[in-house]
Design a protein around this motif. Structure first.
Motif, short mmCIF file in Angstrom:
data_model
loop_
_atom_site.label_atom_id
_atom_site.label_comp_id
_atom_site.label_asym_id
_atom_site.label_seq_id
_atom_site.Cartn_x
_atom_site.Cartn_y
_atom_site.Cartn_z
N SER A 253 1.09 -1.19 0.22
CA SER A 253 -0.26 0.45 0.26
C SER A 253 1.04 1.28 0.03
CB SER A 253 -1.30 -0.02 1.50
OG SER A 253 -1.76 1.19 1.37
N VAL A 254 0.70 2.30 -0.99
CA VAL A 254 0.78 3.77 -0.78
C VAL A 254 -0.23 4.76 -0.01
CG1 VAL A 254 2.28 5.43 -2.28
CG2 VAL A 254 2.30 3.24 -2.60
N GLN A 255 0.42 5.21 1.10
CA GLN A 255 -0.88 6.28 1.39
C GLN A 255 0.07 7.41 0.93
OE1 GLN A 255 1.42 4.18 3.93
NE2 GLN A 255 -0.35 2.87 3.61
N LEU A 256 -0.75 8.36 1.48
CA LEU A 256 -1.15 10.12 0.47
C LEU A 256 -1.40 10.64 1.28
CD1 LEU A 256 -2.89 9.37 -2.80
CD2 LEU A 256 -0.28 9.38 -1.92
N LYS A 257 -0.42 12.09 1.74
CA LYS A 257 -0.57 13.11 2.58
C LYS A 257 -2.12 13.83 2.47
CE LYS A 257 1.69 16.62 5.53
NZ LYS A 257 3.17 17.45 5.06
N GLY A 258 -2.23 14.08 4.15
CA GLY A 258 -4.20 14.54 3.25
C GLY A 258 -5.05 14.00 2.46
N ALA A 259 -5.19 12.70 2.74
CA ALA A 259 -6.29 11.87 1.47
C ALA A 259 -6.47 10.59 2.12
CB ALA A 259 -5.31 11.73 0.06
N LYS A 260 -7.80 10.19 2.46
CA LYS A 260 -8.33 8.86 3.05
C LYS A 260 -8.02 7.71 1.46
CE LYS A 260 -11.76 10.65 5.32
NZ LYS A 260 -13.26 10.34 5.62
N LEU A 261 -7.24 8.36 0.62
CA LEU A 261 -7.07 7.53 -0.47
C LEU A 261 -5.93 6.60 -0.09
CD1 LEU A 261 -7.39 6.55 -3.21
CD2 LEU A 261 -6.56 8.63 -3.81
N GLU A 262 -5.82 4.68 0.00
CA GLU A 262 -4.33 4.12 -0.46
C GLU A 262 -4.35 3.24 -1.73
OE1 GLU A 262 -3.43 1.81 3.50
OE2 GLU A 262 -5.46 2.07 3.48
N LEU A 263 -3.23 3.60 -2.52
CA LEU A 263 -2.86 3.07 -3.41
C LEU A 263 -2.59 1.62 -3.17
CD1 LEU A 263 -1.81 6.08 -5.18
CD2 LEU A 263 -3.52 5.33 -4.79
N ILE A 264 -3.25 0.07 -3.64
CA ILE A 264 -2.92 -0.85 -2.49
C ILE A 264 -2.80 -1.90 -3.74
CG2 ILE A 264 -4.09 -2.94 -1.79
CD1 ILE A 264 -5.54 -0.63 0.03
N GLY A 265 -1.50 -2.71 -3.79
CA GLY A 265 -1.50 -3.70 -4.88
C GLY A 265 0.59 -4.16 -5.12
N ASP A 266 0.35 -5.00 -5.53
CA ASP A 266 1.85 -4.74 -6.04
C ASP A 266 1.92 -4.18 -7.48
OD1 ASP A 266 2.58 -6.87 -4.64
OD2 ASP A 266 1.19 -8.58 -5.72
N SER A 267 0.68 -3.94 -8.01
CA SER A 267 0.97 -2.78 -9.03
C SER A 267 1.53 -1.60 -8.79
CB SER A 267 -0.20 -2.58 -10.05
OG SER A 267 -0.61 -4.01 -10.32
N MET A 268 0.89 -0.90 -7.78
CA MET A 268 1.18 0.20 -6.57
C MET A 268 2.78 0.05 -6.02
SD MET A 268 -0.78 2.45 -7.67
CE MET A 268 -0.83 1.89 -9.56
N ARG A 269 2.82 -1.06 -5.90
CA ARG A 269 3.43 -0.99 -5.24
C ARG A 269 4.93 -0.41 -6.06
NH1 ARG A 269 5.31 -6.34 -2.34
NH2 ARG A 269 5.62 -6.85 -4.06
N GLU A 270 5.07 -1.41 -7.19
CA GLU A 270 5.79 -1.23 -8.21
C GLU A 270 5.96 0.16 -9.13
OE1 GLU A 270 6.93 -3.54 -12.66
OE2 GLU A 270 5.88 -4.58 -11.55
N HIS A 271 4.56 0.54 -9.23
CA HIS A 271 4.34 1.97 -11.08
C HIS A 271 4.55 3.07 -9.09
CE1 HIS A 271 2.60 4.14 -13.93
NE2 HIS A 271 2.06 4.80 -13.26
N MET A 272 4.75 2.74 -8.09
CA MET A 272 4.72 3.94 -7.30
C MET A 272 6.33 3.78 -6.51
SD MET A 272 2.75 6.15 -8.56
CE MET A 272 1.17 6.18 -9.18
N GLU A 273 7.30 2.71 -7.21
CA GLU A 273 8.01 2.84 -6.44
C GLU A 273 9.44 3.55 -6.49
OE1 GLU A 273 11.12 1.11 -3.82
OE2 GLU A 273 9.92 -0.17 -4.85
N GLY A 274 10.01 4.46 -5.20
CA GLY A 274 10.53 5.54 -4.90
C GLY A 274 9.95 7.51 -5.64
N ALA A 275 8.06 6.75 -5.79
CA ALA A 275 7.99 8.39 -5.65
C ALA A 275 7.48 9.71 -4.97
CB ALA A 275 5.88 7.94 -6.18
N ALA A 276 8.29 10.54 -4.92
CA ALA A 276 8.19 11.86 -4.13
C ALA A 276 6.75 11.91 -3.71
CB ALA A 276 8.74 13.03 -4.17
N ALA A 277 5.95 12.33 -4.72
CA ALA A 277 4.08 12.16 -4.99
C ALA A 277 3.41 11.68 -5.67
CB ALA A 277 4.07 14.09 -5.09
N VAL A 278 1.98 12.37 -5.57
CA VAL A 278 1.15 11.08 -6.74
C VAL A 278 0.07 12.07 -7.06
CG1 VAL A 278 -0.51 9.46 -6.81
CG2 VAL A 278 1.69 8.51 -5.80
N ALA A 279 -0.45 11.95 -8.49
CA ALA A 279 -1.17 13.10 -8.91
C ALA A 279 -1.75 12.12 -9.21
CB ALA A 279 -0.83 13.53 -9.93
#
Length: 243
Positions: free
Chosen positions: A76-102
């Motif tokens: 899971s990837v948690q986002l600051k200021g949002a209840k939105l969680e990005l869950i799953g292996d796809s998100m772990r790979e896609h957001m590896e090293g990301a500082a922020a998410v649009a």
């Protein structure tokens, strides 16, 4: 980063053309002979779709707050200021090293939905063509929205990867309600969800894009064949987004 994370943009997009081969692909066309009458009809329906469509989108940037596993143990990837969680292996790979998410949502508009409903009662062949044209139109609107995100990231000295939508890979479709709520998309775009999590207007797209401190080799690596090129705000400045 803080200034970028504070952005909460609503935009309208001018989509004046679509790739005809994409329309045909959505129709299941694979090179078989096509009658001249049907060939001409496709062009007319595409033009009608572009005429009635009202493409618009909203997007917002959130800093990555953490990467703790979800309650069920999934990545899971948690986002600051949002209840939105990005869950799953796809998100772990896609957001590896990301500082922020649009986070983004776009729609071709309720006018396209209304025309689809009308055609379902009057001309099912034209409805099928219009449906394919609507899909292609909203994907071009998504390209325009992505181009805006790429430009904002570029201004902040960041780089992006490509958009990734709920339902792709193992990113759960039930991400949709929280994602749309984070963008206030119902009020701003009129997007609602059915009990089965299908969006109305049906020609709508949601997605997430990672923002990184280093260039990403998976997307926007050159201007050639970039889907965002037609909406790019960066090239005129003389420095591409990938440099």
């Amino acid at each position: 980063m803080l200034a970028l994370a504070a952005q909460n943009a609503y935009e309208r997009y001018e989509v004046t053309s679509v790739d005809r081969t994409e329309v045909l692909r959505y129709l299941g066309y694979s090179g078989q002979p096509m009658a001249e009458e049907l060939d001409a009809r496709v062009d007319g329906v595409v033009a009608r779709c572009l005429e009635v469509a009202r493409p618009a989108g909203v997007w917002r940037v959130f800093e990555v707050a953490g990467r703790e596993p979800a309650e069920d143990g999934r990545p899971s990837v948690q986002l600051k200021g949002a209840k939105l969680e990005l869950i799953g292996d796809s998100m772990r790979e896609h957001m590896e090293g990301a500082a922020a998410v649009a986070v983004m949502a776009v729609t071709a508009g309720m006018t396209v939905e209304q025309e689809l409903r009308r055609l379902s009662l009057t001309d099912t062949v034209e409805q099928c063509i219009f449906d394919a044209a609507g899909t292609t139109t909203v994907e071009r609107a998504a390209d325009a929205c992505e181009a805006s995100i790429v430009a904002a990231a570029h201004t902040a000295g960041l780089f992006t990867n490509f958009r990734f939508s709920p339902g792709y890979g193992d990113m759960p479709l039930d991400t949709q309600p929280v994602l749309l709520a984070a963008l206030d998309a119902q009020r701003k775009l009129g997007i609602t969800l059915s009990k089965s999590l299908l969006m109305t207007p049906t020609k709508s797209v949601t997605a997430v894009i990672g923002l990184f401190e280093e260039p990403q080799p998976t997307s926007h690596a050159s201007c050639k064949d970039c889907l965002c090129a037609g909406f790019c705000r960066i090239r005129a400045a003389g420095r591409p987004c990938w440099a």
